[in-house]
Write an enzyme that holds these catalytic residues in place. Structure first.
Site, PDB file in Angstrom:
ATOM      1  N   ASP A 231       0.809  -1.230   0.000  1.00 54.83           N
ATOM      2  CA  ASP A 231       0.000   0.000   0.000  1.00 54.83           C
ATOM      3  C   ASP A 231       0.836   1.270   0.000  1.00 54.83           C
ATOM      4  OD1 ASP A 231      -2.225  -1.635   0.052  1.00 54.83           O
ATOM      5  OD2 ASP A 231      -2.435  -1.540   2.218  1.00 54.83           O
ATOM      6  N   ASP A 232       2.049   1.182  -0.533  1.00 54.96           N
ATOM      7  CA  ASP A 232       2.948   2.338  -0.478  1.00 54.96           C
ATOM      8  C   ASP A 232       3.363   2.829  -1.862  1.00 54.96           C
ATOM      9  OD1 ASP A 232       4.561   4.150   1.156  1.00 54.96           O
ATOM     10  OD2 ASP A 232       6.261   3.141   0.176  1.00 54.96           O
TER      11      ASP A 232
END
Lengths: 287, 287, 287, 287
Positions: A231-232
């Site tokens: 999720d980065d």
């Protein structure tokens, strides 16, 4: 008046800014007999970087050779990193999906509507929820369930499918398995994911439950490129929607479905139109 | 037709839900000769809690006594936690501000416009940026700078000002000092803060710089009640605005100013209209 | 704690406001052993009208009889206009569609997802674009083309289909024929339409072309009940989306499709949940 | 790395599209030793028109002469209509206002904050509501009331004030008098107005009352250039905000004030940054 029928090329460039870059690119195209249809550039004052998207109609009979020549010029003469695409070549897209099918359906309907400048060539799933619909749309459906033989075996099968289909883009349309760093190294094309929160808030699992617990007044969805850090990756598109104390977690899930499908669909369209340039874990989106 | 001229009472209730709560409250008001102007209730299916805001026109000549009687009834008979206000009593508000004055000006203009159902009675600041404007609006201005004598001394002076003015609400309109837990215990009234991000993303310092680094496509602002845990109190209101790679940190700051002033202004209005009920570090906002 | 399993009733009331209405309704329900799950009322200060939506869990074994008794009470004793529904009875919906199928697909997917508190029972179309999808969803498809025999004949066939299916709601999901006043008199149920503009701007034909010519910076979509006056019925829901000079009419059409499907889907959901009350060519939406 | 300290020029061009325009403009600038900071162009496929905004850092010691030379080149060689500005020259703005002062205050605060790339040089009003604030900001205040001597006399006085102050832009910040065609002919600079509705819906008087009567679910505000046809000039910026049946006309007025001030402020900023190009009663906004 400009002839829309000529072959079109789209280039994305970035590199250190200096005088004459716009003049160089537009002059090169003009001398090749090309006509610029769109050009958009951005100068990042903080880092001194230059970014450009330029789309032009070619007058040469051989746009592939022109593309190679342009890349050579922009790389060698201007010091740019270049990505160039022929407009006529439609990218090939594989969709990964689990049991939540709304975002997958949205992409299929966009494609059927003619709104997606690419072609969906397969659906890969660890569930069978999309099997009948894939058949309805005459699309190959690859049921690759998670089994005891382990993730490495599963990912090897997935990679084999993608290679056989010459896929240019993988879209995770609520695919609920985490892809390994090894998979991402080998896949050889970008992977776009939809996360069901306004990142960086509520990364990780069950974001709507997290949002409900925190009592936020807006929920969001984020489409981003997948990188090994969960999720980065670089964010392509985000939207939010108002919620209130009246909304149960179930309501957040329902409202979130609309957000997720619209945000993912827009991000995929932007990517397929060659409008997204990745730079320092961020994106420049020429829209 | 209902007489709008009668004294009005506003009650906020919450407690464990059971049959007959709405009938009990509305029956009590009806038998006292009151007329319900607005009533809004919420049942939280997860926790089994009941929430209500009810506003009525009283026919008694003594609304303060009616308020006390209602509180007695709803507490004793219905098992509710009750907060009750007389509409005619305008809450007294103190604004704390540092050198960024846009949100403070917004509140002052709202007040002068007649949009704020309360009265601003003082501006407290560790800077002098608002001094001339306070004078222009004939408002007491308390310049209490941060000095070497330390935070405890400063906060003692602030508390003394607030007590002298009988303040009902403190609004931190970009006040850049962190209030101590001790201050929050002693202040005796709610404190509303505006945080310049979409919480819980980018809590802490320099949120627009954090947002720029992460490459988000929306920036936000969050108005919340202050609790001892930094940027973690119950959220009252949030808004976002679209940004792009073209926006420098300076652009984010400018766009953020509009968000901050509107979000804070709306949150203060909601609070002063007795529309906000705090429950388990979240808010129920009856709007 | 409230038993969610009991039969639920939902009443919509409106009429002249007077003291004791909320107490009357909630008292009646309480004395029948019912438990209010949601109640929302609105007092229109301009016209002196009262509006209420109340949803309760019944303890009687016969909710239909309770509904009739409530209607009798609220009509006779309180002077209200009453509409009452049993939550367990799922309304039956027919979709009318022409060649633009996106809004129809959205409703079908909502229904399959379980987000639509009703059942789609037929698709009626003057084109065949939805025929294969109707079959895929095992839905009756009625191809009723516009022919030389005229509108009266066509509408008679449509009315016959609707009567045979006991339809409770007709949804015009981009149905491009104007329904006659005679049809609207005879259909015997509400008809919801999606208009592809922010009404009242750009009523009539080709609204996106009108919007493009006027150079607006936002486009919209409007879901409304159909009345004999074209594009003038009570508005249920509206949304807008930002556009710019870069958007061709084709881009407006594409962006508009997303608006249309979301706005229509939300309006249909609100209607089927008995949240919409029509009053003086406007709606009160209890959301 | 580019030197931000050099004098900057901003040109807006439009005319019939043909090959080589981008190369021509960027080549001219490059050969003069200039460095392009931003360039944005748009090709309107429908009309075959080309639009460009280009901003560059000049290396000549005489930017005014360079501006004249560029205008000569782009007009004569490229067949463009050209408007060119020196970034260092701050446009002079006069605000016209009546008794609703919120939008005027917003512009004043923007200016004081440093967000307005121009200078407010006078407030002209037919009321005195802004007189004390003008004095607080050390701004000339011209009280020119509407009297029996008639509009022609009043407008002659207004024109005289504007000429004496060498005004570059007139902003109607809720100025409630209609300017005559004669005034617009003589004023010699653009006039921007804020209309309190989503144009073209609700043109003319009392738009919030119109919106309330129609029962719309969103209200809007529109900033546009003033032309002799009332509320019909080229639209620069628009925003909307959600409303419901709960909102009285008074609530719409309050919510509208926020919309009006933000939309007007953004439109004025866009104009003063030379981002707006008028074309066929529409605008191209390079943002």
């Amino acid at each position: 008046m400009i002839d829309a029928g000529r072959p079109r090329l789209i280039a994305l460039l970035h590199g250190p800014d200096r005088s004459g870059l716009v003049a160089g690119v537009s002059g090169w195209i003009y001398h090749k007999g090309g006509t610029i249809l769109h050009a958009d550039q951005h100068h990042d004052a903080t880092t001194g970087a230059f970014f450009q998207r330029v789309e032009w109609g070619s007058s040469s009979g051989d746009p592939a050779t022109e593309a190679a020549a342009f890349r050579e010029y922009a790389t060698q003469e201007l010091g740019m990193v270049v990505s160039i695409a022929l407009h006529a070549r439609r990218p090939r897209v594989a969709i990964f999906v689990s049991q939540h099918v709304h975002a997958c359906h949205e992409l299929l309907l966009d494609w059927k509507q003619g709104d997606l400048p690419g072609d969906i060539v397969a659906i890969v799933s660890n569930h069978t929820a999309m099997e009948a619909s894939a058949e309805h749309y005459h699309l190959p459906f690859h049921h690759l369930p998670v089994t005891q033989t382990g993730k490495a075996t599963l990912e090897a099968k997935q990679l084999s499918v993608l290679r056989d289909l010459h896929v240019d883009l993988v879209v995770l349309a609520r695919y609920m398995q985490i892809l390994s760093e090894d998979f991402l190294c080998q896949v050889g094309c970008p992977v776009i994911n939809i996360h069901h929160s306004f990142l960086p808030a509520f990364a990780g699992a069950r974001p709507y439950h997290q949002a409900h617990t925190r009592g936020v007044k807006l929920i969001g969805a984020t489409a981003h490129y997948v990188t090994p850090v969960l999720d980065d990756g670089p964010i392509i598109h985000q939207e939010v929607r108002r919620v209130s104390h009246r909304d149960t977690v179930g309501d957040l899930l329902r409202k979130g479905r609309d957000l997720e499908k619209l945000v993912l669909s827009e991000a995929v369209r932007l990517h397929l139109e060659h409008r997204v340039l990745i730079y320092e874990n961020k994106t420049v989106v020429f829209d």
